[in-house]
Design a protein around this motif. Structure first.
Motif, mmCIF file in Angstrom:
data_model
loop_
_atom_site.group_PDB
_atom_site.id
_atom_site.type_symbol
_atom_site.label_atom_id
_atom_site.label_comp_id
_atom_site.label_asym_id
_atom_site.label_seq_id
_atom_site.Cartn_x
_atom_site.Cartn_y
_atom_site.Cartn_z
ATOM 1 N N MET A 1 0.854 -1.183 0.000
ATOM 2 C CA MET A 1 0.000 0.000 0.000
ATOM 3 C C MET A 1 0.896 1.241 0.000
ATOM 4 O O MET A 1 1.814 1.353 0.827
ATOM 5 C CB MET A 1 -0.895 -0.019 1.239
ATOM 6 N N PRO A 2 0.679 2.193 -0.906
ATOM 7 C CA PRO A 2 1.591 3.333 -1.010
ATOM 8 C C PRO A 2 1.690 4.179 0.265
ATOM 9 O O PRO A 2 2.761 4.666 0.603
ATOM 10 C CB PRO A 2 1.009 4.151 -2.163
ATOM 11 N N LYS A 3 0.591 4.342 0.978
ATOM 12 C CA LYS A 3 0.599 5.219 2.154
ATOM 13 C C LYS A 3 -0.259 4.602 3.256
ATOM 14 O O LYS A 3 -1.374 5.043 3.540
ATOM 15 C CB LYS A 3 0.062 6.600 1.768
ATOM 16 N N PRO A 4 0.235 3.548 3.933
ATOM 17 C CA PRO A 4 -0.593 2.890 4.957
ATOM 18 C C PRO A 4 -0.627 3.633 6.286
ATOM 19 O O PRO A 4 -1.533 3.404 7.087
ATOM 20 C CB PRO A 4 0.087 1.526 5.115
ATOM 21 N N ILE A 5 0.369 4.509 6.548
ATOM 22 C CA ILE A 5 0.443 5.234 7.818
ATOM 23 C C ILE A 5 0.475 6.731 7.524
ATOM 24 O O ILE A 5 1.334 7.203 6.777
ATOM 25 C CB ILE A 5 1.689 4.827 8.618
ATOM 26 N N THR A 6 -0.442 7.467 8.112
ATOM 27 C CA THR A 6 -0.572 8.891 7.803
ATOM 28 C C THR A 6 0.720 9.655 8.062
ATOM 29 O O THR A 6 1.123 10.515 7.264
ATOM 30 C CB THR A 6 -1.704 9.507 8.651
ATOM 31 N N THR A 7 1.394 9.359 9.161
ATOM 32 C CA THR A 7 2.556 10.152 9.569
ATOM 33 C C THR A 7 3.877 9.614 9.033
ATOM 34 O O THR A 7 4.931 10.197 9.306
ATOM 35 C CB THR A 7 2.627 10.198 11.108
ATOM 36 N N ALA A 8 3.850 8.532 8.294
ATOM 37 C CA ALA A 8 5.089 7.928 7.788
ATOM 38 C C ALA A 8 5.243 8.199 6.299
ATOM 39 O O ALA A 8 4.252 8.444 5.596
ATOM 40 C CB ALA A 8 5.082 6.418 8.051
ATOM 41 N N LYS B 1 -2.244 9.908 -1.709
ATOM 42 C CA LYS B 1 -1.909 10.338 -0.347
ATOM 43 C C LYS B 1 -0.385 10.427 -0.205
ATOM 44 O O LYS B 1 0.121 11.205 0.602
ATOM 45 C CB LYS B 1 -2.476 9.343 0.669
ATOM 46 N N ARG B 2 0.324 9.633 -0.986
ATOM 47 C CA ARG B 2 1.786 9.671 -0.952
ATOM 48 C C ARG B 2 2.328 10.967 -1.553
ATOM 49 O O ARG B 2 3.443 11.392 -1.230
ATOM 50 C CB ARG B 2 2.348 8.466 -1.718
ATOM 51 N N PHE B 3 1.559 11.622 -2.430
ATOM 52 C CA PHE B 3 2.053 12.801 -3.130
ATOM 53 C C PHE B 3 1.990 14.080 -2.295
ATOM 54 O O PHE B 3 2.294 15.151 -2.806
ATOM 55 C CB PHE B 3 1.275 13.019 -4.431
ATOM 56 N N ILE B 4 1.589 13.974 -1.029
ATOM 57 C CA ILE B 4 1.676 15.136 -0.152
ATOM 58 C C ILE B 4 3.148 15.521 -0.056
ATOM 59 O O ILE B 4 4.005 14.688 0.254
ATOM 60 C CB ILE B 4 1.108 14.824 1.249
ATOM 61 N N SER B 5 3.462 16.752 -0.342
ATOM 62 C CA SER B 5 4.859 17.166 -0.484
ATOM 63 C C SER B 5 5.635 16.979 0.813
ATOM 64 O O SER B 5 5.282 17.506 1.857
ATOM 65 C CB SER B 5 4.934 18.631 -0.915
ATOM 66 N N THR B 6 6.703 16.173 0.745
ATOM 67 C CA THR B 6 7.610 15.970 1.872
ATOM 68 C C THR B 6 9.037 16.335 1.493
ATOM 69 O O THR B 6 9.959 16.122 2.252
ATOM 70 C CB THR B 6 7.589 14.496 2.319
ATOM 71 N N GLY B 7 9.218 16.874 0.296
ATOM 72 C CA GLY B 7 10.550 17.206 -0.169
ATOM 73 C C GLY B 7 11.181 16.121 -1.010
ATOM 74 O O GLY B 7 12.194 16.346 -1.658
ATOM 75 N N GLU B 8 10.597 14.897 -1.023
ATOM 76 C CA GLU B 8 11.193 13.808 -1.792
ATOM 77 C C GLU B 8 10.181 13.117 -2.691
ATOM 78 O O GLU B 8 10.461 12.047 -3.223
ATOM 79 C CB GLU B 8 11.851 12.783 -0.865
ATOM 80 N N GLN C 1 6.178 28.807 -16.662
ATOM 81 C CA GLN C 1 7.463 28.339 -17.169
ATOM 82 C C GLN C 1 7.324 27.033 -17.956
ATOM 83 O O GLN C 1 8.324 26.427 -18.328
ATOM 84 C CB GLN C 1 8.448 28.143 -16.014
ATOM 85 N N GLY C 2 6.074 26.603 -18.169
ATOM 86 C CA GLY C 2 5.839 25.378 -18.921
ATOM 87 C C GLY C 2 5.973 24.113 -18.110
ATOM 88 O O GLY C 2 6.072 23.016 -18.666
ATOM 89 N N ILE C 3 5.976 24.228 -16.778
ATOM 90 C CA ILE C 3 6.112 23.063 -15.894
ATOM 91 C C ILE C 3 4.725 22.595 -15.481
ATOM 92 O O ILE C 3 3.981 23.325 -14.807
ATOM 93 C CB ILE C 3 6.950 23.408 -14.655
ATOM 94 N N GLU C 4 4.382 21.381 -15.852
ATOM 95 C CA GLU C 4 3.039 20.857 -15.573
ATOM 96 C C GLU C 4 2.959 20.218 -14.197
ATOM 97 O O GLU C 4 3.895 19.544 -13.749
ATOM 98 C CB GLU C 4 2.649 19.815 -16.633
ATOM 99 N N ARG C 5 1.823 20.421 -13.543
ATOM 100 C CA ARG C 5 1.559 19.760 -12.270
ATOM 101 C C ARG C 5 1.032 18.355 -12.531
ATOM 102 O O ARG C 5 0.241 18.138 -13.441
ATOM 103 C CB ARG C 5 0.535 20.568 -11.472
ATOM 104 N N LEU C 6 1.455 17.403 -11.727
ATOM 105 C CA LEU C 6 0.940 16.040 -11.842
ATOM 106 C C LEU C 6 -0.444 15.956 -11.198
ATOM 107 O O LEU C 6 -0.780 16.767 -10.333
ATOM 108 C CB LEU C 6 1.889 15.060 -11.145
ATOM 109 N N PRO C 7 -1.270 15.005 -11.608
ATOM 110 C CA PRO C 7 -2.585 14.833 -10.968
ATOM 111 C C PRO C 7 -2.443 14.653 -9.464
ATOM 112 O O PRO C 7 -1.508 13.986 -8.993
ATOM 113 C CB PRO C 7 -3.128 13.560 -11.635
ATOM 114 N N ARG C 8 -3.368 15.245 -8.711
ATOM 115 C CA ARG C 8 -3.306 15.173 -7.248
ATOM 116 C C ARG C 8 -4.303 14.204 -6.655
ATOM 117 O O ARG C 8 -4.270 13.939 -5.449
ATOM 118 C CB ARG C 8 -3.527 16.571 -6.662
ATOM 119 N N THR C 9 -5.215 13.702 -7.469
ATOM 120 C CA THR C 9 -6.184 12.710 -7.006
ATOM 121 C C THR C 9 -6.366 11.668 -8.101
ATOM 122 O O THR C 9 -6.009 11.901 -9.266
ATOM 123 C CB THR C 9 -7.560 13.343 -6.710
ATOM 124 N N LEU C 10 -6.949 10.559 -7.739
ATOM 125 C CA LEU C 10 -7.252 9.540 -8.735
ATOM 126 C C LEU C 10 -8.217 10.095 -9.777
ATOM 127 O O LEU C 10 -8.096 9.788 -10.965
ATOM 128 C CB LEU C 10 -7.858 8.303 -8.059
#
Length: 446
Positions: free
Chosen positions: A228-235, A296-303, A385-394
């Motif tokens: 599961m990509p994001k099984p724990i909210t804080t991890a 849920k994994r795409f919440i920005s964490t810097g990585e 600048q021509g930089i596209e955002r990735l989808p944020r939801t299914l």
């Protein structure tokens, strides 16, 4: 469909090793591993004529009216299952799915990747991929309770999975799947394994095998492995990084260029490949990130990438160009950081490699490298600048995917239409489900 020498080798091995069951493996469109067993006496016929099965019972395959399918084993994928008894062994072999008229079935994900691979080879390219798969170990299959609090690359008594990772690696090695390294990842009870580079179809086969072996070994130790990509909210979430390159038929890396030509050592061909991935990333995100939980994994964490950018040291970029070892041109590759381990690896590789090849075909220029300063800009400033955002939801991902004629061309009508229908239904069910978060926040108020 198979060379006689390869088939003869498999038949001889089955007889010499006293193999009593041969499991025929394939995946459905969503990436679930399917299997049925045949006796060794049926194996020669399977290679020559295929083994019939009911395709209407497999997600995304066929309707009741056209349910008959044939599974043809690929002898190159024959391997013993090392966790089964040795005295009356069990082997597995991946299959390609055909219709009764012996036409390749357009709903077979492995065939989809084979088509892209063949197209690349016709142009003189051999797609080469190395995957790094992250996952969690929990103590049961119901509640995601971490088993340790170790961190990235930790080796301490707190890392309860150390022995389990070693045993998993040994099992994969026994199945001729070399492991580059295994490690404890950043989150509590989060782990990872990196497999050695191989040609694209073999890589997808290896990913499917690794996911099964990881779960198999965890279960044998009373644990549960979750992709599961994001099984724990804080991890941190789990990724499936894909390291891609193109070789020529002599094994030379076509992505490498001297540093005085390009700072990231990327050839013109490599630059066009990356540009193609960036251009089509919003369209293929549904395939590389196919579940509600993926986003849920795409919440920005810097990585975790949120925009279609590339960089060298910036792990927030969608495509990273790792620094290759001096003198090792073969190690020049591009790291795609968005996919997660719920993706069907055959389809994920098909769409990302096809996107790269499209960039080469169209001669797309590589955009400017994204730096840390880039990520301080707003979505509007990035778009200018021509930089596209990735989808944020299914839901957004389905919309981008459905509007793409390129994705339909790569995947074919059968797989394309099935994914749109199933994933739109999944998004609808999620949007209409009442969650615990809503009950906690709204049940007693208003």
């Amino acid at each position: 469909m198979s060379s006689k020498n390869d088939v003869d080798f498999v038949l001889r091995t089955v007889e010499e090793r006293n193999i009593r069951f041969v499991r025929l493996w394939f995946t459905d469109v969503l990436g679930n591993l399917k299997s049925f067993a045949i006796s060794p006496e049926e194996l020669e016929e399977a290679f020559e004529e295929g083994i019939g099965f009911d395709g209407s019972s497999v997600d995304g395959f066929a309707s009741l009216e056209e349910s008959d399918m044939l599974a043809f084993p690929d002898p190159d994928t024959f391997a013993l299952l090392p966790w089964r008894p040795t005295e009356s062994g069990v082997a597995r072999v991946f299959c390609d799915v055909y219709t009764p008229s012996r036409e390749p079935f357009e709903g077979d994900p492995r065939r989809c990747l084979l088509n892209v691979f063949d197209q690349a080879q016709e142009r003189g390219f051999v797609p080469n991929v190395g995957p790094k798969i992250e996952y969690f170990y929990f103590d049961n299959d119901r509640n995601p309770v971490p088993l340790d609090n170790a961190g990235y690359f930790d080796l301490t008594p707190m890392d309860t999975a150390n022995d389990l990772r070693r045993q998993t690696s040994l099992m994969l090695e026994k199945m001729s799947i070399p492991v580059q390294y295994s490690y404890h990842a950043a989150g509590p009870s989060q782990n990872g394994v990196e497999l050695r580079f191989s040609e694209a179809v073999s890589c997808a086969d290896n990913i499917m095998t690794a996911r099964l072996v990881i779960k198999q070994e965890a279960s044998s130790q009373g644990m549960y492995a979750s992709f599961m990509p994001k099984p724990i909210t804080t991890a941190p979430g789990s990724a499936m990084f894909l390291y891609e390159s193109l070789l020529d038929h002599d094994g030379e890396n076509l992505f490498w260029a001297p540093k005085d030509y390009h700072e990231a050592h990327l050839s013109d061909l490599g630059q066009h490949y990356v540009a193609g991935i960036l251009a089509h990333a919003p369209e293929f995100t549904l395939v590389t990130n196919p579940t509600v939980n993926s986003y849920k994994r795409f919440i920005s964490t810097g990585e975790v990438p949120n925009h279609a950018t590339w960089g060298r040291k910036n792990r927030s970029a969608l495509v990273r160009i790792p620094t290759h070892k001096p003198g090792k041109h073969i190690s020049t590759r591009v790291e795609l950081r968005s996919p997660d381990p719920t993706a069907n690896p055959y389809l994920a590789l098909a769409v990302t490699i096809a996107a790269g090849l499209k960039g080469i075909e169209d001669g797309l220029p590589l955009p400017a490298e994204a730096t840390c300063d880039t990520f301080n800009l707003s979505d509007g400033e990035l778009a200018s600048q021509g930089i596209e955002r990735l989808p944020r939801t299914l839901g957004e991902a389905v919309d981008c995917f459905e509007a793409s004629s390129f994705m339909r061309e790569v995947l074919g009508d059968h797989i394309f239409d099935y994914l749109v229908h199933e994933k739109r239904q999944e998004w609808y069910e999620y949007c209409t489900a009442v969650t615990d978060w809503e009950r906690i926040h709204y049940y007693g108020g208003y």
